[in-house]
Enzyme design. Structure first.
Site, PDB file in Angstrom:
ATOM      1  N   GLU A  73       0.807  -1.217   0.000  1.00 23.63           N
ATOM      2  CA  GLU A  73       0.000   0.000   0.000  1.00 23.63           C
ATOM      3  C   GLU A  73       0.841   1.268   0.000  1.00 23.63           C
ATOM      4  O   GLU A  73       0.462   2.263  -0.633  1.00 23.63           O
ATOM      5  CB  GLU A  73      -0.965  -0.014   1.193  1.00 23.63           C
ATOM      6  CG  GLU A  73      -2.081  -1.050   1.068  1.00 23.63           C
ATOM      7  CD  GLU A  73      -1.618  -2.464   1.413  1.00 23.63           C
ATOM      8  OE1 GLU A  73      -0.480  -2.612   1.914  1.00 23.63           O
ATOM      9  OE2 GLU A  73      -2.372  -3.420   1.195  1.00 23.63           O
ATOM     10  N   HIS A 142     -10.940  -6.140   8.873  1.00 29.01           N
ATOM     11  CA  HIS A 142     -11.790  -5.887   7.703  1.00 29.01           C
ATOM     12  C   HIS A 142     -12.974  -4.984   8.033  1.00 29.01           C
ATOM     13  O   HIS A 142     -13.912  -4.903   7.245  1.00 29.01           O
ATOM     14  CB  HIS A 142     -12.321  -7.203   7.128  1.00 29.01           C
ATOM     15  CG  HIS A 142     -11.274  -8.055   6.478  1.00 29.01           C
ATOM     16  ND1 HIS A 142     -10.374  -8.784   7.189  1.00 29.01           N
ATOM     17  CD2 HIS A 142     -10.998  -8.277   5.173  1.00 29.01           C
ATOM     18  CE1 HIS A 142      -9.582  -9.444   6.357  1.00 29.01           C
ATOM     19  NE2 HIS A 142      -9.926  -9.147   5.120  1.00 29.01           N
TER      20      HIS A 142
END
Lengths: 345, 389
Positions: A73, A142
């Site tokens: 990322e 998540h």
């Protein structure tokens, strides 16, 4: 393979469709309108993203415009920064809220500051899409609500749609913005297919760009004002409907944009009722709700009949899916807070 | 442990989808003997005009480092991470680039920024504490000095990649540009260094990474930073070319970087160059290098001073005499005097600028805060005037 032979027909951009489809349409329309717009991230190419938000983009615009990157990322955002330095408009997908953290240094130290540290000479028009929030049965990492980290960083705009129409309109606005925008997508609203006419009240029309920095009153009311955003909007609207049975007429404000913050709309809506509850999924301590409660208290004190209350996630790591319903703000918790707004006085 | 010989087992020899071994690492491997040019026959290949320009830049660069360090002692620069001893890398990095190329420097690369044409006062703005960056990145094609380690390496990859995207989409506006990212030995431990090299390799971006290995990350020596054979060997893991060079041999650095830039410009992929050099001064003026390295070590490296080494070569080949040396020394003194004069003339920063350029358009909240500070400053000014009257 060319764009013309592989062009897909897009359906109606918003009405009667899902938030995922609206986001996909916004990306498609933005890419078609401006060749500088490039999408990059993990699995955004042939898979179309794990939530299918980028479905069909690489087929229509080619792999150069919709790039599957290595799984890193900071590298994704760092690369996007360089692309933006050269005049492109990157749209970065962070696969999940908690997977965006490796990119945090690039975001805070460069994306947020580049315009300022170069004296306005180098802005970075990057859109960072982050699926966020819980309520979808996700295992750990998540379901985070990470908006406070971003909202606390000067130089970033932070927006989050709660409706299908705003998903389209705000994403188009984010991509068109000359400032970096953290675009928080409420995962549990991704697949809602039945647009709520109340929720859509005040939203931008289908296919239109929504202005960043403007909150909207979804439901007018006279008794108390619920201030919320993103995944908590449907909860607040349900709470407002339930409160009708108790003779309470609750207003609901959808902030849409956390930065810039629309003090004007929020304060007007609070002054109209004299009571306010802030509702969000993220933990309460140091959260966006604390800022909102402070701002409302500072600006509306003499209009308030009760302290501003907050209904938030607890101050715990996001719980396992079997327990998340206890953590998330519910209609009952919102109504309990409304009941504590010192009505007997 | 038994190592199975796959070659005789049906179905095991070759993975069916081609994600087994994909390339021969040998062409990527750096020669573990650093490239040297001074004292070799290769030195004769350099154009005398280039040699004189390299010499001038080295001498001016050394004087720049000395002047900036002096200004910190006078309190006129908040902090200065000197590149004294690393001038060969700084000067060569700037000189191998063409006008369309981009440089991505760190906080220790002010000299490279000046050598690429930025006014010294503007290159030192960050260190003076007046503003975070003093030059227009687009005018000079130099990114702002990066403080967070290795983060700018990914920017170099993205910019170089974007240039190739534009070239593909619009050949008429194509720029054959190369991005040169500077990092130190300590920064090679950062995750962003790894991610930048990996992205560069996968994208095949026209980027050159120059690691100035000066032996220390502030106080921590390289042995505690990496167990790699050389830092240049790290390139192999990303499928890119690694090169190792003597960072105090300005001709070697110039040659290796020129070849790396040409390699990247030709579309043959990125290059990682490690230059072995030494930081003769402390990390910054706030550092005490005597706590972590012996004086004898510094003396040994002073004997390999890049400026002295090069001057010795130029005199040996008859390209430097006292008259030329004096002329260059005078130019260096003029540069130092110019820097001091610019510091004297520089206006104080405007507090009102605090709220500018946070966003393209200020938010309502920032307008309020700017008005608050302006009112406060006006009151202070009135108070000062009133006291004087």
């Amino acid at each position: 393979m060319s764009a013309t032979t592989t062009r897909r027909t897009t359906g109606p951009t918003t009405s009667g469709t899902t938030m995922v489809a609206a986001l996909n349409a916004a990306l498609r329309d933005a890419m078609a309108a401006d060749p500088a717009v490039h999408v990059l991230g993990e699995d955004v190419g042939s898979l179309g993203g794990v939530f299918r938000v980028t479905d069909g983009l690489s087929a229509q615009f080619g792999e150069r415009r919709c790039l599957d990157t290595p799984l890193a990322e900071a590298g994704i955002l760092g690369t996007a920064i360089g692309m933006a330095m050269y005049g492109l408009r990157p749209v970065v997908e962070m696969q999940f809220d908690a997977f965006a953290y490796p990119a945090f240094e690039q975001l805070v130290s460069h994306v947020a500051k580049m315009r300022n540290r170069t004296g306005g000479r180098m802005g970075l028009p990057i859109t960072i899409r982050v699926p966020y929030g819980g309520g979808v049965g996700g295992v750990e990492h998540h379901s985070d609500s990470s908006e406070a980290y971003y909202a606390h960083t000067p130089g970033l705009h932070v927006v989050t749609p709660a409706t299908v129409a705003d998903a389209y309109g705000l994403l188009r606005a984010a991509i068109a913005s000359d400032d970096p925008v953290v675009f928080l997508e409420p995962k549990r609203l991704y697949w809602s297919t039945e647009p709520d006419p109340i929720a859509e009240a005040g939203a931008t029309g289908a296919g239109e760009v929504a202005p960043i920095g403007q909150a909207v009153v979804r439901r007018a009311g006279t008794s108390a004002t619920l201030l919320t955003y993103g995944p908590s909007l449907p909860v607040c609207l349900d709470a407002a409907r339930a409160a009708e049975d108790e003779g309470l007429d609750l207003a609901v404000v959808d902030l849409r944009s956390l930065v810039p913050f629309d003090d004007e709309t929020v304060c007007a809506a609070v002054r109209a009722t004299g009571r306010a509850v802030v509702v969000h999924e993220a933990s309460g301590f140091g959260g966006v709700g604390a800022e909102i409660a402070a701002r409302v208290s500072e600006r509306c004190f003499h209009h308030l009949a009760a302290p501003v209350l907050r209904v938030t996630g607890y101050d715990i790591p996001y719980p396992p899916p079997m327990l998340e319903k206890h953590h998330l703000p519910s209609v009952d918790r919102v109504l309990d807070a409304v009941a504590r707004l010192q009505w007997e006085a | 442990m038994t190592i199975v010989d796959d070659s005789t087992t049906p179905g095991l020899a070759e993975p069916p989808t081609g994600h087994g071994p994909r390339r021969d690492p040998a062409p990527l491997l750096p020669d573990p003997r650093p490239v040297r040019v001074l004292g070799t026959d290769a030195a004769a290949a350099f154009d005398p005009g280039l040699l004189h320009e390299l010499h001038r830049q080295l001498v001016l660069g050394r004087r720049f480092n000395q002047q900036a360090t002096t200004l910190t002692r006078q309190g006129r620069i908040a902090v200065y991470p000197a590149s004294t001893g690393q001038e060969a890398c700084q000067v060569a990095a700037a000189m191998v680039l063409s006008s369309q190329d981009w440089l991505f420097p760190t906080y220790r690369d002010t000299l490279a920024v000046v050598a690429r044409g930025v006014r010294p006062i503007d290159a030192l703005t960050l260190m003076r504490g007046h503003a975070h960056s003093g030059y227009d990145p687009y005018t000079h094609r130099i990114a702002p000095l990066a403080t967070p380690l290795a983060t700018q390496a990914a920017h170099a990859v993205g910019l170089a990649h974007a240039a190739r995207l534009r070239a593909a989409a619009d050949p008429a506006s194509a720029e054959d540009l190369v991005a040169l990212a500077l990092v130190g030995d300590g920064a090679t431990s950062e995750g962003d260094f790894h991610e930048a090299l990996n992205f560069a390799g996968v994208l095949g971006a026209p980027v050159v990474f120059l690691v100035q290995n000066n032996g220390y990350a502030i106080s921590v020596p390289l042995a505690r930073q990496s167990a790699a054979p050389t830092l240049a060997h790290k390139a192999v893991g990303y499928g890119i070319v690694g090169r190792l060079v003597d960072g105090n041999d300005v001709l070697a650095v110039h040659r290796v970087l020129s070849e790396a830039v040409a390699h990247a410009r030709a579309g043959r992929g990125p290059v990682l160059v490690e230059a072995i050099t030494y930081r003769l001064e402390a990390h910054t003026n706030a550092d005490d290098a005597s706590r972590y390295r012996p004086a004898g070590e510094v003396d040994a490296w002073r004997a390999r001073d890049p400026v002295t080494l090069f001057e010795r070569h130029l005199r040996d080949v008859g390209l430097l005499d006292d008259a030329r040396a004096d002329a260059v020394a005078r130019a260096a003194e003029e540069l130092a005097a110019h820097i001091r004069a610019q510091f004297d003339a520089a206006p104080a920063p405007d507090p009102g600028s605090l709220f500018e350029h946070v966003y393209a358009q200020p938010t309502a909240q920032l307008r309020e805060q700017a008005a608050d500070l302006a009112a406060r400053l006006a009151l202070e000014a009135d108070g000062t005037d009133g006291g004087a009257a």
